[in-house]
Design a protein around this motif. Structure first.
Motif, mmCIF file in Angstrom:
data_model
loop_
_atom_site.group_PDB
_atom_site.id
_atom_site.type_symbol
_atom_site.label_atom_id
_atom_site.label_comp_id
_atom_site.label_asym_id
_atom_site.label_seq_id
_atom_site.Cartn_x
_atom_site.Cartn_y
_atom_site.Cartn_z
ATOM 1 N N LYS A 55 13.529 66.286 25.318
ATOM 2 C CA LYS A 55 13.728 65.887 26.705
ATOM 3 C C LYS A 55 12.819 64.708 27.056
ATOM 4 O O LYS A 55 11.796 64.485 26.426
ATOM 5 N N TYR A 56 13.217 64.067 28.150
ATOM 6 C CA TYR A 56 12.459 62.904 28.615
ATOM 7 C C TYR A 56 11.264 63.370 29.439
ATOM 8 O O TYR A 56 11.404 64.172 30.371
ATOM 9 N N CYS A 57 10.055 62.841 29.072
ATOM 10 C CA CYS A 57 8.824 63.178 29.826
ATOM 11 C C CYS A 57 8.681 62.189 30.974
ATOM 12 O O CYS A 57 8.587 60.977 30.752
ATOM 13 N N SER A 58 8.633 62.722 32.208
ATOM 14 C CA SER A 58 8.517 61.846 33.380
ATOM 15 C C SER A 58 7.111 61.254 33.529
ATOM 16 O O SER A 58 6.899 60.330 34.309
ATOM 17 N N THR A 59 6.141 61.775 32.763
ATOM 18 C CA THR A 59 4.763 61.273 32.873
ATOM 19 C C THR A 59 4.511 60.093 31.943
ATOM 20 O O THR A 59 4.034 59.032 32.360
ATOM 21 N N PRO A 110 -8.544 58.003 32.106
ATOM 22 C CA PRO A 110 -8.057 59.306 32.588
ATOM 23 C C PRO A 110 -7.264 60.024 31.491
ATOM 24 O O PRO A 110 -6.781 59.412 30.539
ATOM 25 N N ALA A 111 -7.091 61.315 31.634
ATOM 26 C CA ALA A 111 -6.318 62.110 30.671
ATOM 27 C C ALA A 111 -4.850 61.695 30.708
ATOM 28 O O ALA A 111 -4.315 61.291 31.740
ATOM 29 N N THR A 112 -4.187 61.768 29.543
ATOM 30 C CA THR A 112 -2.752 61.509 29.429
ATOM 31 C C THR A 112 -2.085 62.780 28.935
ATOM 32 O O THR A 112 -2.719 63.831 28.770
ATOM 33 N N ASN A 154 -12.100 67.214 28.137
ATOM 34 C CA ASN A 154 -11.279 66.469 27.163
ATOM 35 C C ASN A 154 -9.933 67.175 26.917
ATOM 36 O O ASN A 154 -9.508 67.358 25.780
ATOM 37 N N THR A 155 -9.279 67.609 28.008
ATOM 38 C CA THR A 155 -8.023 68.372 27.908
ATOM 39 C C THR A 155 -6.837 67.487 28.277
ATOM 40 O O THR A 155 -6.809 66.913 29.379
ATOM 41 N N PRO A 156 -5.816 67.365 27.355
ATOM 42 C CA PRO A 156 -4.630 66.564 27.687
ATOM 43 C C PRO A 156 -3.856 67.206 28.847
ATOM 44 O O PRO A 156 -3.928 68.411 29.086
ATOM 45 N N LEU A 157 -3.078 66.417 29.556
ATOM 46 C CA LEU A 157 -2.290 66.917 30.685
ATOM 47 C C LEU A 157 -1.075 67.722 30.230
ATOM 48 O O LEU A 157 -0.617 68.642 30.908
ATOM 49 N N GLY A 158 -0.532 67.377 29.057
ATOM 50 C CA GLY A 158 0.719 67.999 28.604
ATOM 51 C C GLY A 158 1.911 67.248 29.186
ATOM 52 O O GLY A 158 1.818 66.603 30.229
ATOM 53 N N VAL A 209 2.916 69.512 23.114
ATOM 54 C CA VAL A 209 1.946 68.553 23.657
ATOM 55 C C VAL A 209 1.849 67.335 22.755
ATOM 56 O O VAL A 209 1.448 66.263 23.187
ATOM 57 N N ASN A 210 2.306 67.488 21.518
ATOM 58 C CA ASN A 210 2.217 66.407 20.524
ATOM 59 C C ASN A 210 0.791 65.874 20.352
ATOM 60 O O ASN A 210 0.498 64.736 20.670
ATOM 61 N N PRO A 211 -0.163 66.691 19.854
ATOM 62 C CA PRO A 211 -1.527 66.185 19.587
ATOM 63 C C PRO A 211 -1.492 65.214 18.407
ATOM 64 O O PRO A 211 -0.517 65.192 17.660
ATOM 65 N N PRO A 212 -2.551 64.413 18.234
ATOM 66 C CA PRO A 212 -2.595 63.475 17.109
ATOM 67 C C PRO A 212 -2.581 64.238 15.799
ATOM 68 O O PRO A 212 -2.991 65.402 15.740
#
Length: 727
Positions: free
Chosen positions: A642-646, A583-585, A625-629, A656-659
């Motif tokens: 900030k802290y990402c709850s996901t 699944p997408a992250t 192929n779209t990240p969730l963000g 989004v911090n892509p590779p």
């Protein structure tokens, strides 16, 4: 009187002397010929003559000697000539002359005429033979064939106390066939003695090398086999239980009996083609001399006893005794013969009233004209029928199948991997252009005649001349050793001959071969005597690599013999990808991934099939192929993250911090080290220096190479210093 005729007269006298003292089942005609050995050496002769020693001897004198057949354990004409240059010059391939020379001179001189018998060693092995023969080697030759073989005496290993000649007598057995023999041509093989020495020699042609293949048969329950080499045929008839035979007499083949010989009648089954033979007894002698006018051997006194007289047979001119009737018979009744009943004539004696009856054979049937029941074709026999107009008897006759019809093309044709002639085009039709017009066979091509039958449309092939096969030209260099190859072809020297490392033995990179010039085609030929050996791994050098999704397992090692690095398959087959839906992250879109960590492109085998098993929602997610963000919550830290709850990571708000983007490592990697990342031998560059870069360079390395190429630059690898790179 010529020498050959005189020699044969001498041999005949010798035969008569031997036969007077030797049992019939052990006939030995002279010191060069042994009947049992001769027929047992050749299956065709065994089948023809069995244990008939005289027939075998006659065959040898008439045919076998000219064909160069081996006459006994002590005499082989080809070996005899080959052993002595003076005989080669004198006789060439005149085996009959060599045979006569051996009997007249060779035996007395102690010459060797066989690879399996040395007369000097034979005498030396046994004190009783030394005492009996001394230097009489001709006598020793005779003794061996007459008595020595039956007694189990040997000519190789020595008995205790005996002194052997300097030369060891070899006992040769075939250890490797170089050129296979056939039913019509000699072959060649490597022979090995129990002492370990080897030689290359001929394998005589023999009927045991027929290559029989089943061919089409016209009659039911009959299989016909034909030799692909010489066209010899034989047939097999299926079990009689499958049908009842219906035999028809073959009139054209009948052999009528005479007063001196039995006759033969032949009948053939109209169903299966089986042929049976009936013996017809001899008929009585006949004479046209009237009774009582021959030479009287016993006179007639009264009616109580017949007389006898000697007359001459009108047919064979042999004299025979026939009776003279004592009675004075006169005919009293007569019934004429018919085609169903014998004729009967009754006589009565005028003196005593006694009677006698004489019968006459049935007369011939009166047949109608032949009617064709089944017409003969080029594939099947036919059947004709005619009926007697008097008694109604039917006579069935087999009509032989017809010849195939068509215009033949003569020449050479190529053969496929099974040895069948290539005579059809791509559409499967007969193509005469595939036959190259030639009148003579060469080493590798038969001369054939082939055509497609106009009636049955089947291709018919006849071998006109068998291929010669390559033959060693002893006038040109013949060498044994190893050779080098370049671009798949043997290396040739300035003299035009293949370069051979003489007497070199097979190793892990070279076959041991025999190189010779063919006397027929003048081409240089290479025959493998011993195939190259297996590599021998250096202790501790072997590394085994398991199978991956797309590659079979293999191992590498260094060979102790050739010092080469060898790669061999382990037999473990590629695993194939193990797909799953990811699944997408926050930073990665939904995708199909391999559970073994392989990087997928979507073109791999089974990828599309696996995707089709996903739900439509999952397929759409893979395509997008779209990240969730990220989903930042709470207060920001001092650095603003900030802290990402996901995903549970501290992230820059709104990012989004892509590779990291693809990049090329530093141009000069000198001083950097290769570091292993995964078990499938993928390496990375340590301390790449680019933020967020994994450092993986798409290269493979087995840990022992001296150099490695990265981004088009070749680096030396210092394995003693942490795999450090340098130019």
């Amino acid at each position: 009187m010529n020498l050959k005729k005189l020699t044969r007269i001498i041999l005949l006298v010798a035969v008569l002397l031997v036969l007077s003292i030797v049992p019939v089942n052990a006939v030995v005609f002279n010191a060069a010929f042994d009947s049992d050995f001769y027929v047992n050496c050749y299956p065709d002769l065994k089948a023809a003559f069995g244990n008939d020693a005289n027939a075998a001897y006659n065959h040898y004198l008439t045919y076998g000697i000219k064909e160069g057949r081996i006459a006994s354990p002590v005499f082989d004409a080809k070996t005899y000539i080959r052993n002595y240059p003076d005989l080669q010059a004198a006789f060439g391939d005149d085996y009959e002359a060599a045979y006569n020379h051996f009997l007249a001179n060779g035996m007395k001189e102690g010459r060797l005429a066989s690879n399996s018998f040395n007369v000097q060693v034979y005498i030396a092995n046994y004190p009783d033979l030394q005492a009996a023969f001394g230097n009489d080697v001709a006598g020793a030759y005779n003794h061996y064939l007459n008595f020595g073989m039956a007694e189990g005496r040997v000519c190789g290993s020595l008995e205790a106390g005996a002194e052997a000649p300097e030369d060891h007598v070899h006992t040769w057995e075939i250890s490797k066939v170089l050129i296979a023999a056939s039913c019509v041509s000699d072959g060649e093989a490597v022979y090995t003695c129990e002492c370990g020495e080897t030689k290359t020699d001929m394998i005589p042609a023999s009927a045991e090398y027929h290559d029989y293949q089943e061919v089409a048969s016209g009659a039911a329950n009959v299989k016909i086999y034909k030799c692909t080499i010489c066209n010899d045929t034989y047939s097999e008839v299926a079990s009689d239980e499958e049908h009842e035979h219906e035999y028809a007499e073959l009139e054209d083949d009948k052999i009528e009996p005479t007063c001196t010989a039995e006759g033969k009648a032949f009948k053939q089954c109209t169903v299966c083609g089986d042929i049976v033979t009936e013996t017809l007894p001899k008929i009585d002698h006949t004479s046209s001399v009237p009774e009582g006018q021959g030479k009287i051997t016993e006179g007639v006194v009264d009616c109580s006893k017949d007389g006898a007289e000697e007359v001459t047979c009108d047919v064979c001119r042999e004299k025979f005794i026939r009776p003279i009737s004592a009675h004075k018979f006169e005919k009293v009744s007569e019934t004429a013969a018919t085609c169903t009943a014998e004729g009967v004539v009754t006589y009565k004696c005028k003196a005593c009233g006694a009677t006698k009856v004489e019968t006459s054979e049935k007369i011939e049937h009166t047949y109608t004209s032949e009617v064709v029941v089944t017409p003969a074709t080029c594939e099947n026999d036919g059947l004709t029928l005619k009926v007697c107009t008097v008694c109604g008897e039917e006579k069935r006759t087999v009509a032989k199948k017809l010849d195939h019809q068509g215009v033949a093309t003569k020449g050479w044709a190529d053969v496929d991997e099974k040895g069948n002639y290539i005579l059809k085009d791509e559409s499967g039709n007969f193509d005469s252009s595939l036959i190259t017009a030639k009148e003579a066979a060469d080493c590798e091509h038969d001369v054939i005649e082939a055509f497609e039958c106009d009636t049955c449309n089947k291709i018919q092939v006849k071998v006109v001349a068998k291929k010669l096969g390559h033959r060693v030209d002893t006038t040109k260099p013949v060498t044994v050793g190893t050779i080098e190859y370049k671009n798949g072809a043997p290396v040739v020297g300035d003299d035009g001959y293949i370069v051979v490392k003489k007497d070199a033995k097979a190793d892990c990179t070279h076959d041991e071969v025999k190189v010779f010039t063919c006397a027929n085609c003048d081409d240089e030929k290479v025959v493998v005597i011993t195939e190259k050996l297996d590599h021998t791994p250096l202790a501790g050098s072997e590394k085994v690599f398991g199978a991956t999704c797309e590659e079979d397992g293999y191992k590498t090692y260094t060979c102790t013999t050739c010092n080469e690095k060898i790669t061999e398959e382990t037999g473990e087959k590629e695993l194939g990808h193990s797909y799953k839906f990811a699944p997408a992250t926050c930073t990665e879109g939904a995708a199909i991934v391999c559970t073994r960590g392989c990087e997928l492109t979507g073109s791999e085998e089974g990828y599309s099939e696996f995707k089709a098993t996903l739900s439509q929602e999952q397929q759409d997610a893979v395509d997008a192929n779209t990240p969730l963000g990220h989903n930042p919550i709470g207060e920001a830290r001092e650095d603003g993250k900030k802290y990402c709850s996901t995903c549970g990571e501290w992230v820059t708000v709104g990012a989004v911090n892509p590779p990291p983007a693809a990049h090329t490592h530093a141009t000069d990697l000198s001083g950097k080290s290769l570091v292993e990342v995964t078990a499938n031998v993928t390496y990375k560059i340590a301390d790449c220096g680019v933020a967020g870069c994994t450092g993986i360079e798409n290269i493979s390395w087995d840990g022992s190479s001296a150099t490695v190429e990265i981004n088009g630059t070749t680096y030396n690898v210092d394995t003693a210093d942490g795999n450090k790179l340098s130019k």
